[in-house]
Design a protein around this motif. Structure first.
Motif, short mmCIF file in Angstrom:
data_model
loop_
_atom_site.label_atom_id
_atom_site.label_comp_id
_atom_site.label_asym_id
_atom_site.label_seq_id
_atom_site.Cartn_x
_atom_site.Cartn_y
_atom_site.Cartn_z
N GLY A 1 31.61 71.63 43.01
CA GLY A 1 30.83 70.82 42.13
C GLY A 1 29.68 70.11 42.85
N GLN A 2 30.08 69.34 44.10
CA GLN A 2 29.31 68.68 44.63
C GLN A 2 28.08 69.58 45.28
N ILE A 3 28.69 70.68 45.64
CA ILE A 3 27.53 71.80 46.08
C ILE A 3 26.53 72.27 45.13
N TYR A 4 27.01 72.45 43.94
CA TYR A 4 26.44 73.22 42.87
C TYR A 4 25.30 71.86 42.43
N GLY A 5 25.82 70.78 42.44
CA GLY A 5 24.87 69.65 42.07
C GLY A 5 23.94 69.13 42.83
N ALA A 6 24.31 69.32 44.23
CA ALA A 6 23.21 69.22 45.43
C ALA A 6 22.19 70.32 45.25
N VAL A 7 22.58 71.51 45.16
CA VAL A 7 21.60 72.69 45.27
C VAL A 7 20.76 72.53 44.03
N VAL A 8 21.20 72.11 42.86
CA VAL A 8 20.26 72.10 41.59
C VAL A 8 19.36 71.00 41.67
N LYS A 9 19.70 70.07 42.13
CA LYS A 9 19.00 68.95 42.45
C LYS A 9 18.12 69.20 43.41
N SER A 10 18.32 69.80 44.51
CA SER A 10 17.26 69.98 45.50
C SER A 10 16.41 71.17 45.04
#
Lengths: 376, 969
Positions: free
Chosen positions: B848-857
């Motif tokens: 979830g942390q990766i998905y969140g960071a990816v979508v944000k970036s």
């Protein structure tokens, strides 16, 4: 800022109260009037919930949409454009991009009454990419608010919609948008045989309001465009185009509509620029009426000089014009292909533009066929 | 007026004001989970309710309009604290992070299942289209919806939410319920706003309309006379202390360059006066009644303007150093017109030339390295200003309890907050109690003391409670943003692609205050250069003051900008050499055994630590991406308008600050044999509390339910540096681990004594037993007997963690993008993130942390950008105009893969996860765009317009830099 709230029991009473009360506004969904733009403006809200029509009805001649129909209801009446996988095929994962890019116009037989018109309006309504808001925002409110990015207006202009106002008067969209305010009871669209239509828009993201949106409705006679209407937001007719003598009646209306920004204080909170409101692009219509459609690149080149635009945070004027010309070309060709399809069922010819289909789904390159892989 | 409706199945009749929104009425009457992130704009959806079976925004409905209707809040779905099928599913897939949007997601999915029992992805997208979430990247919401739908038919259905790791461990590496998720998914009291008592005063701020001005006269007498006004603060009556808002370890590598209020205002929205009043109306009236005469000064709006010899000077006060001597040639004498600036130690600053910090360093000889190169390129990359946008804006509630000041904070740094407030107020730290509430998104913005000290001072002064919450507009213009940067990269390489020299020049814009001024741009080098060990490296950073919105910490912390520049330059060089960009990465990337000397010069204002890499899974990550993306094949879209290209980048971050950071935890045994863990760590939605509970339960051989945790509370938990620099798992997790180990030793000691055996003959066993050679005793028995009259005392233990070890999380991100040659639009078809975070302690939450960071970036890379006008005013300070990714913007095929390693120092081998995933999107997308259409876009975001411009189709804004003429071959 709403300082008073009344919910009358009849339309007549609502009209009377609104007339007698200072700063009175009609409120239906409330998504416009409760937005920050109005927070410092004292208003007395007269609720019209339950007092005006909400049905979406079609006869052989007329499509009538009650002012209190929500945008979501319009989406669903358009065949559930935003949701129906069959109509929009496997688009960008979970996106209404495909719905927005889908071509209105039921190919082949068995088109339901007003299928073309409802599909176009469904696409336009779905362009408000926010279900929570679509569940509240009403058709009447969307027209009356007359925001520069209004999602329905281009489609309604293209469909020659007229507005049934309280008291029974009827006005064209263009006339209404030039001086909005009167309470809308219903939107009426005369149905035209052989009409096909398409809606295209560009926004920075799917959830954003349109930076440019275009709706085209047309009829073909053989391979010639018998009649065409182009409604748009985000661009207006270039001043020179109006004086070029093309489609003078329409051009005047378009200019008037473009100039009319609606009542003071109506507009987006942050964009200080005076973006043009929705309007018909008469000069563009005049370019194509009575002639065969050009190829895509030729349409874009021909249309571009007829357009004018403003820069804001969403796009520069140059990009807006460029995109508007492209979207007009795409919508024209998509609508023409549909019209030819209709006629084709009756033995007509299809315009041979190789790009006619390629505007189907701007969101997803996979749309038009399998991707090919090769070793590089 | 009265309004009657059905609420959660029961009829209610309530009094409301005629213009009151349904949101306001419900919250006023204690129905709290309707949040608010957009101030009634209708764009965030966090105030959702179900209204006649449809989700709507309760802020855009008048309470009066609810009359006669049926309304449900999230409480409807968790009667008596049970969990609904949707709530259960959200927990099971790990989709709850900060929880601020979660109740609205629950409602949206229930309404969806109500109309469609087997929803497809498209319907799920549509259902969530009105809700913004900045944490999760939306991805796991789809899994939750599908899981809930499946369970409608098959109630006992379960599926793996994530791969699991470390078979030999009971909890670590396994999918377990996030310890705070039940409460969040039910929408219970959790956030600062839920603590506010009805008699609290409201604080509102008068912000400067000018980017740069002197307050010539300010008259608050009329404002003070407004009934309900309690106090007004201006520069004339605020505490006379300068400080730094950055919640960094003391002594900070940042200047103390701000006063609570100053005569000098330095950005649009800068503080001019604070009004404390008994209600919002009085506060607003008082704000309007404050008279201010400004003397506008010319604003400085860019780094180039700030560096110009004739630039207006933003800080002209006296410059002092606590230790060390001023940099040679720098100016320190003030003009007597401005507040002083205090540096704890020199950081290469010269504020009277707008230079907030600078640093330079090298290994090898770059001149020689470039001379040896067959090819060199020089490029400049621009990272524009993007905003952190936590859904919960900065917020604080302060009150007096006895003789002490209580601060309910939404913070990442409870202890730094306490220290800074104590300094500003001039009171001892033992008078201050900071309670970290659940944080509705931090992302670095809440590493800074953005508003707490003003509320704290007013409460301390007046004795009355103060509630202060930034509006969304204030959050945009007056909280913290990402440092805009221009980064020039020069690379030299041999024909075969081997790098011979790297030069990075970073020019960063800190805004008008210098929090993180040295360390963020430093990170642009220190978290990128070690990816490409090269014998000759030179870097040079300069950070300038400007009159633009304040920059600060943002997830990635400079590494994101540096990664964009360095990795894109590497791809450009590969192109020039006609080499495969992935082969170019392979040839130059860091490997096990490499010694990274560059790190010794890249500290946080102090000497750093050179490092020999002991483990690194980049090779596996690159191979996985190569295989999964079928790298080397070309993909055609079948549509001449859409071209498809691929790009890849390798990335890294750190895990805390070795030698600088420290964390503590305490744990005690309760009399029933369960444990109470007091962690200093600040869980800001990331799952840190779950990490600490997991490692403690693992060590103590008990179920996770046997360990309860509180955290981030300065009174009841021990010191922790806070949640920043990717330190949570590594530092706070290790502190909990050490505390648990120490308690385990006590359990064995005391248990052995009670068993009359030698401690060396005893060991602990699941589920909570000390067993010796002869017998065994349960933890409960140990606890009861040790707390009785003849007992040895309550069993407690402390854990303290600090280290000089650097645990570097690595990753490789792969993108397949479609670029439209007519419109310049970029669509992400595939985004594959491969991440080495050591042992993934919470694998589902890590994903979830990766998905969140990816979508944000991805948002930052494609469309997010704060746009300022020529006077420094932000033109898009709201979610309608500054678009953050909505559920529509999730890449079509988004995958995250955890590639485990075992760090020798991390808790059970764990390393950090959340920040590193921010660093891949920009360079990978830039490379994919070039691969598709042959144009390099060197300014982020890569808007459709900038892509067309780079392609030469549209001549406009001049936002790409020309290929450098100095390239050599």
């Amino acid at each position: 800022m709403i300082t008073r709230f009344v919910h009358p029991t009849s339309e007549e009473e609502a009209l009377r109260i609104q007339k007698e009360t200072p700063n009175a506004v009609f409120i239906a969904g409330g998504t416009h009037l409760l937005s920050p733009a109005f927070r410092d403006r004292p208003m007395a809200a007269v609720s019209i919930e339950g007092l005006l029509p909400r049905e979406i009805r079609a006869s052989a001649e007329l499509l009538s949409i009650g002012a209190l129909a929500t945008l979501q209801e319009l989406v669903e009446s358009g065949g559930g454009a935003a949701l129906d996988g069959a109509r929009v095929s496997a688009g960008a994962a979970g996106s209404t991009a495909a719905a927005r890019g889908s071509t209105a116009g039921a190919a082949g037989a068995a088109a339901p009454a007003a299928g073309v018109e409802l599909a176009l309006l469904g696409d336009a309504a779905a362009s408000m990419g926010n279900r929570n808001v679509r569940n509240r925002a009403t058709v009447g409110g969307n027209v009356a608010a007359n925001k520069p990015s209004a999602c329905l207006a281009p489609a309604l202009l293209a469909l020659d919609a007229r507005l049934l106002l309280a008291g029974g008067a009827r006005r064209t969209m263009a006339d209404y948008l030039a001086a909005p305010g009167a309470l809308i009871e219903a939107v009426e669209i005369p149905l035209v045989r052989g009409r096909a239509a398409a809606y295209r828009r560009w926004a920075r993201t799917e959830g954003d309001i349109s930076a440019v949106a275009v709706a085209v409705a047309l009829r073909l006679s053989g391979s010639v465009v018998a009649e065409v209407r182009v409604g748009a937001t985000g661009v207006r007719a270039a001043a020179a185009a109006g004086s070029a003598g093309m489609g003078s009646t329409h051009a005047r209306a378009a200019t008037a509509a473009a100039a009319g920004r609606g009542p003071a204080g109506v507009g987006t909170a942050a964009s200080s620029e005076a973006l043009p409101g929705a309007g018909r692009l008469a000069a563009v219509e005049a370019l194509f009426e009575g002639s065969a459609l050009l190829r895509r690149a030729e349409i874009e080149r021909a249309v571009l000089p007829l357009l004018d635009a403003t820069s804001d945070i969403r796009a520069s004027a140059a990009y807006r014009r460029l995109r508007a010309a492209q979207l007009i070309a795409d919508a024209l060709l998509a609508a023409a292909a549909k019209a030819a399809g209709l006629a084709g069922a009756a033995g007509g010819a299809r315009p041979g533009d190789p790009h006619a289909g390629s505007a189907r789904n701007p969101g997803n390159p996979d749309e038009r066929g399998r991707t090919k892989e090769s070793t590089r | 007026m009265n309004v009657s409706f059905t609420l959660n199945g029961r009829p209610v009749t309530w009094e409301c004001a005629e213009g009151e929104t349904l949101h306001s009425l419900l919250r006023r009457l204690g129905h709290l989970p309707m949040r608010n992130a957009c101030d009634g704009e209708g764009t965030c959806g966090l105030c959702s309710v179900i209204f006649d079976r449809k989700t709507v925004n309760s802020c855009m409905i008048l309470a009066a309009q609810a009359d006669g209707h049926e309304i449900s809040t999230v409480a409807h779905f968790s009667k008596e604290r049970s969990l609904s099928i949707v709530q259960r599913a959200l927990l099971d897939v790990g989709a709850v992070q900060c929880g601020y949007c979660t109740p609205s997601v629950v409602l949206a999915l229930h309404a969806l299942l109500d109309r469609s029992s087997e929803p497809g992805d498209r319907e799920i997208t549509d259902a969530l289209s009105g809700i913004l979430c900045r944490c999760t990247g939306y991805k796991q919401f789809y899994a939750a919806a599908h899981l809930a739908a499946r369970r409608l038919k098959e109630p006992s259905y379960t599926e793996a939410a994530a791969p699991e790791f470390r078979k030999e461990l009971r909890h670590v590496g396994k999918v377990r319920e996030k310890v705070d998720a039940r409460s969040l998914v039910r929408g219970e009291r959790a956030y600062v706003e839920d603590r506010v008592e009805p008699d609290a005063c409201i604080l509102m701020m008068l912000g400067s309309p000018h980017a740069h001005a002197i307050v010539k006269r300010i008259d608050v007498s009329k404002a003070r006379a407004v009934p309900g006004v309690v106090e007004i603060l201006t520069y004339e009556n605020c505490p006379d202390a300068v400080y730094c808002s950055a919640g960094q370890g003391f002594p900070e590598p940042s200047p103390y360059d701000r006063r609570m209020f100053s005569r000098r205002v330095r950005h649009v929205g800068d503080r001019v006066a604070a009004v404390m009043a008994e209600n919002r109306e009085a506060a607003k009236a008082a704000l309007a009644a404050i008279e201010v005469d400004y003397e506008p000064l010319p604003p400085v709006l860019s780094v180039d303007e700030a560096a110009a010899p004739s630039a207006p000077i933003i800080h002209s006060g006296e410059v002092r150093y606590v230790t060390g001597t001023p940099p040679a040639g720098s100016s320190t004498a003030g003009d007597g017109q401005d507040d002083p600036i205090i540096y704890q130690f020199p950081i290469g600053a010269d504020p009277h030339r707008n230079l907030a910090a600078s640093a330079a360093g090298a290994v090898g000889d770059v001149e020689r390295g470039f001379a040896e190169a067959d090819v060199t390129i020089e490029r400049e990359y621009t990272a524009t200003q993007v905003h952190t946008t936590p859904m919960e804006p900065h917020v604080v509630y302060t009150r007096i309890e006895g003789e002490r000041l209580v601060i309910h904070a939404s913070t990442q740094v409870s202890w730094h907050l306490r220290r800074i407030v104590a300094r500003v107020l001039g009171i001892p730290e033992n008078k201050i109690h900071v309670i970290k509430e659940r944080v509705g998104g931090g992302f670095g913005a809440k590493q800074d003391i953005v508003l707490e000290e003003v509320a704290a001072y007013l409460t301390w002064k007046t004795g009355r409670s103060v509630y202060y919450r930034l509006s969304r507009t204030e959050e945009f213009v007056a909280s913290r943003t990402r440092h805009p940067m221009k980064i020039a990269v020069k690379l030299g390489a041999k024909r075969d692609g081997r790098l011979t020299a790297i030069e990075m020049r970073v020019r960063a814009n800190t805004g008008p205050y210098g929090q993180h001024a040295l360390t963020v741009p430093m990170n642009a080098c220190s978290k990128t250069l070690p990816l490409l060990p090269c014998p000759n490296v030179h870097y040079d950073i300069k950070t300038y003051y400007t009159n633009t919105p304040v920059a600060g910490a943002y997830q990635g912390y400079g590494a994101t900008q540096g990664s964009f520049a360095l990795m894109t330059a590497l791809a450009e060089l590969a192109k020039k050499l006609e080499l495969d960009p992935l082969a170019m990465i392979e040839k130059n990337r860091v490997r096990v055994g490499d010694r990274l000397d560059i790190l010794s010069s890249l500290g946080e204002g102090r000497p750093g630590q050179a490092l020999t890499i002991e483990q690194c899974s980049l090779g596996e990550a690159i191979e996985a991406g190569r295989r999964d993306l079928r790298w080397g094949t070309r993909v055609e879209s079948g549509d001449p308008d859409w071209k498809i290209g691929r790009g890849a980048a390798i990335i890294q971050q750190g895990s805390g600050l070795p030698g600088i950071d420290l964390a503590n935890a305490e744990i005690k045994l309760l009399t029933d044999g369960t444990f109470f863990l007091m962690s200093g760590g600040a869980d800001i939605g990331t799952g840190l509390d779950t990490v600490t509970v997991k490692v403690a339960a693992e060590v103590l051989c008990v179920d996770m339910q046997a360990v309860a945790v509180i955290s981030g509370d300065t009174e009841t938990t021990p010191f922790d540096k806070g949640a920043y620099a990717s330190s949570g798992t590594f530092y706070s997790g290790n502190a909990a681990l050490i505390a648990a180990r120490n308690l385990k030793m006590r359990l064995i000691e005391v248990g052995a004594a009670l068993l009359a055996e030698r401690p060396s003959d005893c060991e602990i066993f699941y589920p909570g037993v000390v067993r010796g050679k002869k017998g065994s005793i349960s933890y409960a028995d140990i606890a009861l007997r040790s707390t009785s009259g003849d007992g040895s005392g309550e069993l407690q233990a402390v854990g303290t963690f600090t280290t000089l070890h650097s645990a570097i999380p690595y990753g490789a991100h792969f993108v397949e993008a479609a670029v439209n040659v007519r419109s310049g639009e970029v669509k992400l078809r595939k985004y594959y993130a491969y991440q080495d975070s050591g042992t993934p302690i919470n694998p589902d939450l890590a994903l979830g942390q990766i998905y969140g960071a990816v979508v944000k970036s991805v948002g930052h890379s494609l469309y997010e950008e704060m746009v300022l006008d020529e006077k420094g005013r932000c033109r898009n300070p709201n979610f309608q105009d500054y678009r953050v990714p909505s559920v529509f913007e999730v890449p079509q095929d988004l995958r995250a893969t955890l590639i485990p390693t075992i760090d020798p120092v991390g808790p059970f081998g764990g390393k950090s996860i959340s920040e590193v995933s921010m660093n891949g999107a920009a360079p990978a997308i830039a490379a994919a765009i070039h691969d598709a259409v042959g144009a390099w876009v060197r300014v982020w975001p890569f808007t459709a317009e900038r892509v067309l411009e780079a392609m030469g189709v549209l001549a406009a804004a001049g936002s790409t830099t020309k290929e450098d003429k100095r390239d050599t071959e």
